[in-house]
Design a protein around this motif. Structure first.
Motif, PDB file in Angstrom:
ATOM      1  N   UNK A   6      -3.146   7.201   4.555  1.00 55.89           N
ATOM      2  CA  UNK A   6      -2.892   6.541   3.096  1.00 55.89           C
ATOM      3  C   UNK A   6      -1.504   6.020   3.169  1.00 55.89           C
ATOM      4  N   UNK A   7      -1.018   4.584   3.240  1.00 59.22           N
ATOM      5  CA  UNK A   7      -0.024   4.437   3.524  1.00 59.22           C
ATOM      6  C   UNK A   7       1.028   4.078   1.953  1.00 59.22           C
ATOM      7  N   UNK A   8       0.006   4.236   0.876  1.00 56.28           N
ATOM      8  CA  UNK A   8       0.674   4.244  -0.316  1.00 56.28           C
ATOM      9  C   UNK A   8       1.536   5.631  -0.723  1.00 56.28           C
ATOM     10  N   UNK A   9       2.075   5.908  -1.750  1.00 60.98           N
ATOM     11  CA  UNK A   9       2.830   6.956  -2.384  1.00 60.98           C
ATOM     12  C   UNK A   9       2.309   7.700  -3.061  1.00 60.98           C
ATOM     13  N   UNK A  10       1.012   7.572  -3.644  1.00 61.07           N
ATOM     14  CA  UNK A  10       0.430   8.398  -4.703  1.00 61.07           C
ATOM     15  C   UNK A  10      -1.223   8.549  -3.897  1.00 61.07           C
ATOM     16  N   UNK A  84      -9.158  13.387  -3.131  1.00 58.01           N
ATOM     17  CA  UNK A  84      -8.348  12.366  -3.082  1.00 58.01           C
ATOM     18  C   UNK A  84      -7.633  12.443  -1.500  1.00 58.01           C
ATOM     19  N   UNK A  85      -7.262  11.101  -1.392  1.00 60.54           N
ATOM     20  CA  UNK A  85      -6.500  11.069   0.123  1.00 60.54           C
ATOM     21  C   UNK A  85      -4.919  11.264  -0.408  1.00 60.54           C
ATOM     22  N   UNK A  86      -4.407  12.205   0.256  1.00 63.11           N
ATOM     23  CA  UNK A  86      -3.013  12.238   0.054  1.00 63.11           C
ATOM     24  C   UNK A  86      -2.074  11.120   0.685  1.00 63.11           C
ATOM     25  N   UNK A 108     -10.797   2.652   1.474  1.00 63.59           N
ATOM     26  CA  UNK A 108      -9.822   2.977   0.272  1.00 63.59           C
ATOM     27  C   UNK A 108      -8.572   1.990   0.109  1.00 63.59           C
ATOM     28  N   UNK A 109      -7.991   2.074  -0.901  1.00 61.27           N
ATOM     29  CA  UNK A 109      -6.728   1.214  -1.026  1.00 61.27           C
ATOM     30  C   UNK A 109      -5.699   1.944  -1.117  1.00 61.27           C
ATOM     31  N   UNK A 110      -4.518   1.726  -0.566  1.00 57.62           N
ATOM     32  CA  UNK A 110      -3.236   2.211  -0.641  1.00 57.62           C
ATOM     33  C   UNK A 110      -2.815   1.835  -2.200  1.00 57.62           C
ATOM     34  N   UNK A 111      -2.444   3.072  -2.731  1.00 54.27           N
ATOM     35  CA  UNK A 111      -1.861   2.627  -4.159  1.00 54.27           C
ATOM     36  C   UNK A 111      -0.365   3.147  -4.305  1.00 54.27           C
TER      37      UNK A 111
END
Length: 115
Positions: A6-10, A84-86, A108-111
């Motif tokens: 997961x490249x997002x930060x949440x 959830x993906x961390x 999934x989408x990075x958020x």
């Protein structure tokens, strides 16, 4: 097992698409990092697809068998969570009674916080 990044930060929900390549009983998706799982008390046959959506406000679990799709929320096993993906690495495994009758695609989408 797969490393889902997961490249997002949440944290974010995901859609897990489990496809049976043979007979499978009690399919489960497991997150090794968080020791979380979402499992089902059901049987699948070759060609069946179980789609689990853990996205907030869109949670669902649907099984397609012989072209007919039905909700299987009532088949979720005890101790299951809507995983959830961390942010970062997430080691995800899929299991069933045979340990070899399922394939899985994770969507999934990075958020990002504040977006």
């Amino acid at each position: 097992k797969k490393n889902i990044i997961n490249h997002g930060d949440v944290e974010t929900g995901a859609i897990f698409r489990l496809k049976a390549t043979g007979n499978a009983t009690n399919p489960m998706v497991f997150n090794d990092e968080r020791l979380e799982l979402i499992g089902f008390n059901l049987s699948m046959s070759a060609g069946d697809e179980l789609v689990i959506n853990t996205n907030k406000k869109h949670k669902s679990a649907k099984l397609t068998h012989n072209g007919v799709t039905t909700s299987v929320i009532n088949k979720i096993s005890m101790n299951s969570t809507w995983m959830q993906l961390l942010p970062g690495d997430n080691i995800i495994g899929i299991y069933d009674s045979t340990l070899q009758s399922l394939t899985c695609i994770v969507e999934f989408e990075d958020k990002y916080e504040g977006v």
